[in-house]
Design a protein around this motif. Structure first.
Motif, mmCIF file in Angstrom:
data_model
loop_
_atom_site.group_PDB
_atom_site.id
_atom_site.type_symbol
_atom_site.label_atom_id
_atom_site.label_comp_id
_atom_site.label_asym_id
_atom_site.label_seq_id
_atom_site.Cartn_x
_atom_site.Cartn_y
_atom_site.Cartn_z
ATOM 1 N N PRO A 126 -99.444 84.422 19.475
ATOM 2 C CA PRO A 126 -100.279 83.227 19.626
ATOM 3 C C PRO A 126 -100.110 82.578 20.990
ATOM 4 O O PRO A 126 -99.114 82.781 21.679
ATOM 5 N N THR A 127 -101.117 81.768 21.363
ATOM 6 C CA THR A 127 -101.036 80.966 22.590
ATOM 7 C C THR A 127 -100.897 79.484 22.278
ATOM 8 O O THR A 127 -100.491 78.698 23.127
ATOM 9 N N ILE A 128 -101.290 79.094 21.071
ATOM 10 C CA ILE A 128 -101.160 77.714 20.611
ATOM 11 C C ILE A 128 -100.347 77.731 19.327
ATOM 12 O O ILE A 128 -100.713 78.421 18.371
ATOM 13 N N SER A 129 -99.250 77.027 19.306
ATOM 14 C CA SER A 129 -98.389 77.020 18.127
ATOM 15 C C SER A 129 -98.859 75.973 17.123
ATOM 16 O O SER A 129 -99.236 74.861 17.503
ATOM 17 N N ILE A 130 -98.821 76.342 15.863
ATOM 18 C CA ILE A 130 -99.110 75.423 14.772
ATOM 19 C C ILE A 130 -97.863 75.370 13.901
ATOM 20 O O ILE A 130 -97.462 76.376 13.305
ATOM 21 N N PHE A 131 -97.222 74.213 13.871
ATOM 22 C CA PHE A 131 -96.012 74.031 13.078
ATOM 23 C C PHE A 131 -96.305 73.044 11.947
ATOM 24 O O PHE A 131 -96.860 71.971 12.178
ATOM 25 N N VAL A 132 -95.938 73.417 10.739
ATOM 26 C CA VAL A 132 -96.040 72.529 9.590
ATOM 27 C C VAL A 132 -94.634 72.323 9.040
ATOM 28 O O VAL A 132 -93.989 73.283 8.607
ATOM 29 N N ASP A 133 -94.167 71.088 9.121
ATOM 30 C CA ASP A 133 -92.802 70.754 8.690
ATOM 31 C C ASP A 133 -91.771 71.678 9.341
ATOM 32 O O ASP A 133 -90.832 72.158 8.701
ATOM 33 N N ASP A 136 -93.392 77.790 11.701
ATOM 34 C CA ASP A 136 -94.484 78.365 12.463
ATOM 35 C C ASP A 136 -95.592 78.857 11.522
ATOM 36 O O ASP A 136 -95.359 79.681 10.648
ATOM 37 N N ASN A 137 -96.813 78.332 11.720
ATOM 38 C CA ASN A 137 -97.995 78.760 10.958
ATOM 39 C C ASN A 137 -99.075 79.322 11.891
ATOM 40 O O ASN A 137 -100.262 79.249 11.583
ATOM 41 N N SER A 138 -98.685 79.898 13.011
ATOM 42 C CA SER A 138 -99.634 80.129 14.098
ATOM 43 C C SER A 138 -100.527 81.342 13.926
ATOM 44 O O SER A 138 -101.655 81.345 14.439
ATOM 45 N N ARG A 139 -100.067 82.400 13.253
ATOM 46 C CA ARG A 139 -100.883 83.615 13.201
ATOM 47 C C ARG A 139 -102.215 83.328 12.515
ATOM 48 O O ARG A 139 -102.281 82.635 11.506
ATOM 49 N N GLN A 140 -103.296 83.930 13.064
ATOM 50 C CA GLN A 140 -104.639 83.510 12.714
ATOM 51 C C GLN A 140 -104.927 83.508 11.216
ATOM 52 O O GLN A 140 -105.466 82.543 10.677
ATOM 53 N N LEU A 163 -89.177 73.361 24.044
ATOM 54 C CA LEU A 163 -88.728 72.680 22.836
ATOM 55 C C LEU A 163 -89.332 73.247 21.555
ATOM 56 O O LEU A 163 -88.739 73.133 20.494
ATOM 57 N N PHE A 164 -90.508 73.875 21.637
ATOM 58 C CA PHE A 164 -91.153 74.374 20.427
ATOM 59 C C PHE A 164 -91.124 75.888 20.300
ATOM 60 O O PHE A 164 -91.406 76.425 19.231
ATOM 61 N N GLY A 165 -90.843 76.595 21.376
ATOM 62 C CA GLY A 165 -90.623 78.020 21.248
ATOM 63 C C GLY A 165 -91.872 78.864 21.227
ATOM 64 O O GLY A 165 -92.860 78.564 21.883
ATOM 65 N N ARG A 166 -91.825 79.933 20.427
ATOM 66 C CA ARG A 166 -92.811 81.004 20.466
ATOM 67 C C ARG A 166 -94.243 80.484 20.328
ATOM 68 O O ARG A 166 -94.557 79.630 19.507
ATOM 69 N N GLY A 329 -87.044 78.829 6.705
ATOM 70 C CA GLY A 329 -88.377 79.020 6.151
ATOM 71 C C GLY A 329 -88.695 80.444 5.775
ATOM 72 O O GLY A 329 -88.216 81.402 6.392
ATOM 73 N N TYR A 330 -89.499 80.569 4.726
ATOM 74 C CA TYR A 330 -90.126 81.844 4.357
ATOM 75 C C TYR A 330 -91.596 81.562 4.114
ATOM 76 O O TYR A 330 -91.960 80.561 3.483
ATOM 77 N N ARG A 331 -92.459 82.449 4.599
ATOM 78 C CA ARG A 331 -93.893 82.246 4.450
ATOM 79 C C ARG A 331 -94.578 83.587 4.239
ATOM 80 O O ARG A 331 -94.218 84.588 4.876
ATOM 81 N N GLN A 332 -95.549 83.608 3.336
ATOM 82 C CA GLN A 332 -96.289 84.837 3.041
ATOM 83 C C GLN A 332 -97.777 84.556 3.005
ATOM 84 O O GLN A 332 -98.223 83.566 2.416
ATOM 85 N N VAL A 333 -98.538 85.425 3.655
ATOM 86 C CA VAL A 333 -99.996 85.330 3.673
ATOM 87 C C VAL A 333 -100.555 86.678 3.249
ATOM 88 O O VAL A 333 -100.226 87.703 3.831
ATOM 89 N N ARG A 334 -101.374 86.663 2.204
ATOM 90 C CA ARG A 334 -102.070 87.887 1.766
ATOM 91 C C ARG A 334 -103.566 87.595 1.788
ATOM 92 O O ARG A 334 -104.021 86.658 1.114
#
Length: 762
Positions: A126-133, A136-140, A163-166, A329-334
């Motif tokens: 990603p080029t723009i990071s999206i963080f929720v709590d 990282d929620n950035s992948r499209q 400060l925010f990383g990847r 954190g653990y996150r899964q997207v299907r």
């Protein structure tokens, strides 16, 4: 339209003058003591206190907005409710420099300062990071989520990698949810709208064990018929909504110095297909206007997506001066999507994508403040991601090699040549297995209560492994001709694997000077880096067991900015000037059917951002913003030899301005009436890097309106609202899959939607 656009541009340009003028008159008065209010005095769940001090965490610590030497827009949960902001797509209306193109929950584009993040490839970064709590929620595929029971949303512009990383190459969107409290409370709201829409939200908060264990939960059920008619399928609709979203948080506070939050999030989406209206081939009895009924004949088209995650957020106050915080954190997207790529009533081009994302992350951060003038933040982060993705395209070669219209020959006849296969279906499967480690430190020191230096540095090391294979099949036992081995090639059942490592530094520095406690000027420089990529391709002519590897180098940006921030009474305003230069810019080459990722060369951009917010008159609150951006490629030649140097970036308007206002007035002793209006304008936008005139959207304005009543004593409110009041036609995108075959398709924006919202708090 020109009158409305000129008025909006004038409002945006005049905003800093209106706000800073009182500061100039105040200069004759005795200067106040140079003391910055302690942010610890502001409740942890507040975004603004009674004096109008807006609190941000753009530097991973609580600061007044005017004290943070970075351009940041923060919207509180109350603001989100007041203006009915329920999704990331609506943030564009209130944030300078941000444009969110929400095609669907599966495919979205985030553009900040001209740079767009909309790559669905499993290996791209990603080029723009999206963080929720803090996660990282950035992948499209998993970036779009409901803004449900939110405390604050912050949009931080410019590179924030230190400060925010990847992925924080050009900015960050940071969302913080409301956390449990020790009080009993509940809230229910319900909307009904045109297109058979309904939206029910329920929020509950409960103490379980005194002040030690607390629980909060929030759920939303949201549905609406599609706003585009699909005449190819009986009662067919496109661009609809079908979402269930929820969050539950358990807070444990065994002692005053320790706070532990376990957060479960869930979202499930089953909307109808996205509209891809052909601008070349008209449906039966119709035309090629993007805003008239479409004809997408694929019966199984649509999207199915499930996203869930667990976050463990721990805060420990080791002493008055030293605090620790960790995010686990653990996150899964299907997700599965089927689409009609040609956007016509003919079985010509189809597309499928099946994705499973799993990510694990851990961050530990220490904040040391030995005195109010000195803060050091240091920490480390581990991130591991596994993405399994199969993308497929099916081409009817009877039309491809027979006769079918194209944008270059719109009057060509439609003839299916039976000598060729009716389906040449090819698929490529790629597994992205990436592990990232990083460590960072940032220090802030204030001298003479006026002059502050902020410096920081992060080192990131990525280990990226990609596995790839490809396969194809044809219909009727007829071999493919145009793509003998399918559109993505064929590896003959073999899986190739390759690994590359990338290491890079992302420094930042800023200096700010307080002219008065409420007038601050600053300048900063920061480097942003988008990590490298390991990608694979296969021959479309012969079976190729081993992939051809494409190692894409990290892209780098140097960003320079300067700004001024002011607070007059409860009004906050800021003005930012910026300039950036990109090298090794990573670009998906749309002139190749498989969209190969390349280092395109160089790009640069410059711009101005202005924002103002606060009560300008008794009962009247405004949020205004203006952004000017001039960005594009300084050198970019595609693999086909097309020279796009000098072209404007995709989805990057030169001008973007918005003005939101809410006026409240007492109707009775306990009932307040309100009227709210949001006006938004953006100038011409090109939809693709080749800047074709017919693949663009002219400047347009949108108006949202609401009128209602609220009784805080009894806890109820009611509102009638209309989005896109004047039913303006506008495009979200134009090109898409069909573009590679001379059949660009259009996606229309949301038409006028009217509804009624009722809310009751307990």
């Amino acid at each position: 339209m020109k009158t409305r656009a000129s008025f909006l541009l004038l409002c945006g340009a005049a905003a800093p003058v209106l706000v800073f003028a009182p500061t100039a008159f105040a200069a004759d008065a005795a200067p106040p003591a140079m003391v910055t209010p302690a942010v610890d005095a502001v409740p942890a769940t507040a975004a603004e206190d009674q004096s109008g001090d807006i609190v941000v965490t753009a530097q991973q610590r609580r600061q007044r907005l005017i004290d943070a030497p970075v351009p940041v827009t923060v919207l509180s949960g109350e603001t989100l409710k007041a203006f009915r902001i329920q999704g990331l797509g609506e943030l564009s209306l209130y944030t300078p420099g941000l444009l969110v193109q929400e095609q669907s929950v599966q495919r979205s584009g985030f553009n900040l300062r001209g740079i767009t993040q909309d790559d669905s490839s499993p290996v791209s970064e990603p080029t723009i990071s999206i963080f929720v709590d803090g996660i990282d929620n950035s992948r499209q595929g998993g970036a779009i989520s409901e803004l449900l029971d939110v405390n604050t949303v912050q949009v931080i512009r410019g590179p924030q990698g230190t400060l925010f990383g990847r992925g924080s190459v050009i900015g960050v969107i940071a969302v913080e949810s409301n956390r449990p409290t020790k009080d009993w409370s509940a809230e229910v709201s319900a909307d009904v709208s045109t297109l058979n829409g309904y939206n029910v939200t329920a929020i509950g908060n409960a103490p379980i064990v005194d002040d030690t264990v607390m629980f909060r939960t929030a759920w939303r059920f949201k549905r609406r018929d599609g706003d585009a008619v699909n005449v190819a399928i009986p009662k067919g609709r496109l661009n609809g909504i079908d979402t269930i979203s929820g969050r539950s948080t358990l807070r444990v506070k065994p002692v005053e110095a320790v706070t532990s939050d376990l957060i479960f999030t869930y979202q499930e989406d089953h909307p109808p297909a996205t509209e891809f209206k052909s601008i070349v081939v008209a449906p039966a009895g119709g035309d090629t206007d993007p805003f008239t009924p479409a004809a997408q004949d694929r019966p199984d088209q649509g999207i199915s997506r499930k996203v869930w995650g667990l976050t463990w957020d721990n805060q420990i106050d080791l002493s008055e001066h030293l605090k620790l915080r960790s995010f686990t954190g653990y996150r899964q997207v299907r997700s599965i999507e089927h689409w009609d790529g040609d956007g016509t009533g003919y079985a010509y081009i189809i597309g499928d994508q099946n994705t499973l994302q799993k990510q694990y992350s851990e961050e530990l951060r220490a904040t040391w403040t030995p005195d109010p003038s000195f803060t050091v933040i240091a920490g480390g982060n581990w991130f591991h991601e596994k993405v399994n993705d199969t993308i497929a395209l099916g081409i009817n070669e009877q039309y491809l090699l027979g006769s079918f219209p194209s944008v270059a020959n719109r009057t060509k006849s439609i003839v299916a040549n039976p000598a060729f296969t009716s389906l040449n279906y090819g698929a490529v499967t790629r597994d992205n297995d990436r592990t990232s480690w990083s460590g960072y430190v940032n220090a802030s020191k204030t001298f003479f209560n006026r002059l502050t230096f902020d410096v920081g540095l992060r080192y990131t090391y990525d280990d990226a492994t990609t596995s790839a294979s490809a396969a194809h099949r044809t219909a009727g036992g007829i071999a493919g001709v145009a793509f003998a081995q399918g559109i993505f090639g064929d590896s003959g059942g073999n899986v190739s694997r390759n690994t590359a490592t990338f290491g890079f530094w992302t420094p930042r520095g800023a200096v700010s000077y307080k002219i008065t406690p409420n007038l601050n000027i600053y300048a900063g420089v920061a480097k942003g880096t988008r990590s490298g990529v390991v990608d694979a391709s296969f021959s479309t002519k012969v079976v190729q067991p081993n992939a051809t590897w494409n190692i894409v180098k990290p892209e780098e940006v140097m960003n320079y900015e300067a700004g001024i921030k002011a607070k007059v009474g409860r009004i906050n305003a800021d003005l930012t000037l910026y300039k950036y230069n990109y090298t090794n810019l990573q670009v998906r080459d749309t002139t190749t059917i498989n969209g190969q990722l390349n280092n395109a060369g160089k790009a640069d951009g410059k711009g101005v951002e202005v924002s103002v917010r606060g009560p300008v008159l008794p009962g009247l609150n405004v949020i205004g913003s203006y952004a000017y951006n001039d960005s594009g490629y300084t050198y970019y030649v595609t693999s086909a030899g097309a020279n796009l140097s000098g072209n404007q970036f995709r989805l990057s308007p030169h001008h973007k301005v918005s003005l939101a206002a809410k006026y409240e007035h007492a109707v009775t002793d306990s009932i307040l009436g309100h009227v709210r209006v949001t006006e938004f304008y953006q100038s011409k936008t090109f939809m693709n890097a080749d800047n074709l005139p017919y693949e663009s959207q002219g400047g347009y304005a949108l108006t949202n309106f609401g009128i209602g009543l609220a009784d805080d004593t009894r806890g109820w409110s009611a509102e009638i609202y209309v989005n896109n009041l004047f039913d303006k036609n506008y495009l979200l995108d134009l090109g898409n899959t069909g573009k590679s075959f001379g059949l660009p398709t259009a996606i229309r924006g949301e038409p006028r939607i009217a509804g009624i919202r009722l809310q009751q708090s307990f």
